[in-house]
Design a protein around this motif. Sequence first.
Motif, short mmCIF file in Angstrom:
data_model
loop_
_atom_site.label_atom_id
_atom_site.label_comp_id
_atom_site.label_asym_id
_atom_site.label_seq_id
_atom_site.Cartn_x
_atom_site.Cartn_y
_atom_site.Cartn_z
N VAL A 103 -5.49 169.31 65.04
CA VAL A 103 -6.46 169.93 65.95
C VAL A 103 -7.79 169.24 65.69
O VAL A 103 -8.36 169.37 64.60
CB VAL A 103 -6.56 171.45 65.70
CG1 VAL A 103 -7.63 172.07 66.60
CG2 VAL A 103 -5.21 172.14 65.93
N GLN A 119 -11.51 168.84 66.94
CA GLN A 119 -12.53 169.48 67.77
C GLN A 119 -13.80 168.64 67.81
O GLN A 119 -14.33 168.26 66.77
CB GLN A 119 -12.88 170.87 67.23
CG GLN A 119 -11.68 171.80 67.14
CD GLN A 119 -12.06 173.16 66.60
OE1 GLN A 119 -12.64 173.97 67.30
NE2 GLN A 119 -11.73 173.41 65.35
N LEU A 173 -15.36 163.43 78.80
CA LEU A 173 -14.02 163.75 79.31
C LEU A 173 -13.35 162.52 79.90
O LEU A 173 -12.14 162.31 79.72
CB LEU A 173 -14.09 164.87 80.35
CG LEU A 173 -14.32 166.28 79.80
CD1 LEU A 173 -14.47 167.27 80.96
CD2 LEU A 173 -13.18 166.73 78.88
N LYS A 215 -9.88 161.18 78.40
CA LYS A 215 -8.66 161.05 79.21
C LYS A 215 -8.00 159.68 79.00
O LYS A 215 -6.77 159.58 78.95
CB LYS A 215 -9.00 161.28 80.70
CG LYS A 215 -9.28 162.74 81.02
CD LYS A 215 -9.73 162.88 82.48
CE LYS A 215 -10.15 164.31 82.77
NZ LYS A 215 -10.70 164.47 84.13
N VAL A 227 -6.22 159.81 75.74
CA VAL A 227 -4.95 160.54 75.85
C VAL A 227 -3.86 159.63 76.41
O VAL A 227 -2.75 159.53 75.86
CB VAL A 227 -5.12 161.80 76.74
CG1 VAL A 227 -3.76 162.41 77.08
CG2 VAL A 227 -6.02 162.82 76.07
N LEU A 228 -4.17 158.97 77.52
CA LEU A 228 -3.14 158.14 78.18
C LEU A 228 -2.66 157.02 77.27
O LEU A 228 -1.45 156.74 77.21
CB LEU A 228 -3.70 157.57 79.50
CG LEU A 228 -3.98 158.62 80.58
CD1 LEU A 228 -4.68 157.98 81.77
CD2 LEU A 228 -2.68 159.30 81.03
N GLU A 256 -2.71 166.41 73.71
CA GLU A 256 -3.31 167.16 74.81
C GLU A 256 -4.83 167.22 74.66
O GLU A 256 -5.34 167.27 73.54
CB GLU A 256 -2.77 168.59 74.83
CG GLU A 256 -1.27 168.65 75.10
CD GLU A 256 -0.71 170.05 74.98
OE1 GLU A 256 0.26 170.35 75.69
OE2 GLU A 256 -1.23 170.84 74.17
N LEU A 257 -5.50 167.27 75.78
CA LEU A 257 -6.96 167.41 75.82
C LEU A 257 -7.29 168.75 76.45
O LEU A 257 -6.80 169.06 77.54
CB LEU A 257 -7.54 166.27 76.67
CG LEU A 257 -9.01 166.37 77.04
CD1 LEU A 257 -9.90 166.31 75.79
CD2 LEU A 257 -9.39 165.25 78.02
N CYS A 258 -8.11 169.53 75.76
CA CYS A 258 -8.47 170.86 76.23
C CYS A 258 -9.97 171.06 76.11
O CYS A 258 -10.63 170.40 75.31
CB CYS A 258 -7.76 171.94 75.40
SG CYS A 258 -5.97 171.75 75.32
N GLN A 259 -10.46 172.00 76.92
CA GLN A 259 -11.90 172.28 76.97
C GLN A 259 -12.10 173.78 76.84
O GLN A 259 -11.43 174.57 77.54
CB GLN A 259 -12.43 171.78 78.32
CG GLN A 259 -13.93 171.86 78.49
CD GLN A 259 -14.37 171.21 79.79
OE1 GLN A 259 -13.60 171.17 80.76
NE2 GLN A 259 -15.59 170.72 79.84
N SER A 260 -13.00 174.18 75.97
CA SER A 260 -13.20 175.61 75.71
C SER A 260 -13.58 176.36 76.98
O SER A 260 -14.40 175.88 77.77
CB SER A 260 -14.30 175.80 74.66
OG SER A 260 -14.69 177.16 74.60
N HIS A 269 -17.40 172.04 74.16
CA HIS A 269 -16.44 172.10 73.04
C HIS A 269 -15.09 171.62 73.55
O HIS A 269 -14.43 172.32 74.32
CB HIS A 269 -16.39 173.55 72.53
CG HIS A 269 -15.47 173.77 71.38
ND1 HIS A 269 -15.13 175.04 70.96
CD2 HIS A 269 -14.82 172.92 70.55
CE1 HIS A 269 -14.32 174.96 69.92
NE2 HIS A 269 -14.11 173.69 69.66
N VAL A 313 -11.22 169.73 72.60
CA VAL A 313 -10.28 169.62 71.48
C VAL A 313 -9.07 168.79 71.90
O VAL A 313 -8.61 168.88 73.05
CB VAL A 313 -9.86 171.03 70.98
CG1 VAL A 313 -9.14 171.81 72.06
CG2 VAL A 313 -9.00 170.96 69.73
N ILE A 362 -5.23 168.47 70.89
CA ILE A 362 -4.14 169.14 70.16
C ILE A 362 -2.98 168.16 70.14
O ILE A 362 -2.43 167.80 71.19
CB ILE A 362 -3.77 170.48 70.81
CG1 ILE A 362 -5.00 171.41 70.82
CG2 ILE A 362 -2.60 171.12 70.08
CD1 ILE A 362 -4.76 172.75 71.50
N PHE A 394 -8.86 177.76 75.43
CA PHE A 394 -9.19 176.50 76.10
C PHE A 394 -8.44 176.37 77.42
O PHE A 394 -7.32 176.88 77.56
CB PHE A 394 -8.74 175.31 75.22
CG PHE A 394 -9.44 175.20 73.89
CD1 PHE A 394 -10.61 174.48 73.76
CD2 PHE A 394 -8.90 175.80 72.75
CE1 PHE A 394 -11.24 174.37 72.53
CE2 PHE A 394 -9.52 175.69 71.52
CZ PHE A 394 -10.70 174.97 71.41
N ASN A 395 -9.06 175.67 78.33
CA ASN A 395 -8.36 175.20 79.52
C ASN A 395 -7.70 173.86 79.19
O ASN A 395 -8.35 172.98 78.60
CB ASN A 395 -9.37 175.01 80.66
CG ASN A 395 -8.73 174.45 81.90
OD1 ASN A 395 -7.71 174.95 82.36
ND2 ASN A 395 -9.32 173.39 82.43
#
Lengths: 95, 95
Positions: free
Chosen positions: A5, A7, A19, A23, A26-27, A39-43, A49, A51, A53, B91-92
Amino acid sequence: MLKVVAQFFIKNGEVEKALTLAKTLVLETRKENGCVSYELCQSLGKDTHIVFIEEWESQAALDAHFQAPHFVDLVPKLQAMTEREAVITAFNKVM
Amino acid sequence: MLKVVAQFFIKNGEVEKALTLAKTLVLETRKENGCVSYELCQSLGKDTHIVFIEEWESQAALDAHFQAPHFVDLVPKLQAMTEREAVITAFNKVM
């Protein structure tokens, strides 16, 4: 199986740029050997914020990730957009 | 898609008991509608630091989880084994 994780706390005004960069990370990372998921996540509460995962087959796969060209290129650029140090924790997946 | 990272900081000497309880919580939660995944992990650096990494189809599914009998029964018991407040972030999932 390893979970990570990671952050990041992005400066106001830099979120969209961060972002876009994330991205791409990630790819590229999903193509790596031993990357189970990334995975890419946004609070929901604070859009600065973000993260990653991550799940990796082994420590060796994770170590190789840190040497991957896209990691070496993109992560310092992402860190330059942060307002404080990233919080990165590695976990063993219990179940 | 919603991701939740729920970090618990267990008291020394309570880790095995906490993991046993957490495993029951995982098995029951995975049966819930709208639960995409629900994983239990333990920090590599500090075995008292455990985390649930969750994915939910919707906020409604997550809200229902908070009312589920196993959640209402087990989470307070888990919290009683912690040395400080849990850190729970929703998170989203961007990608």
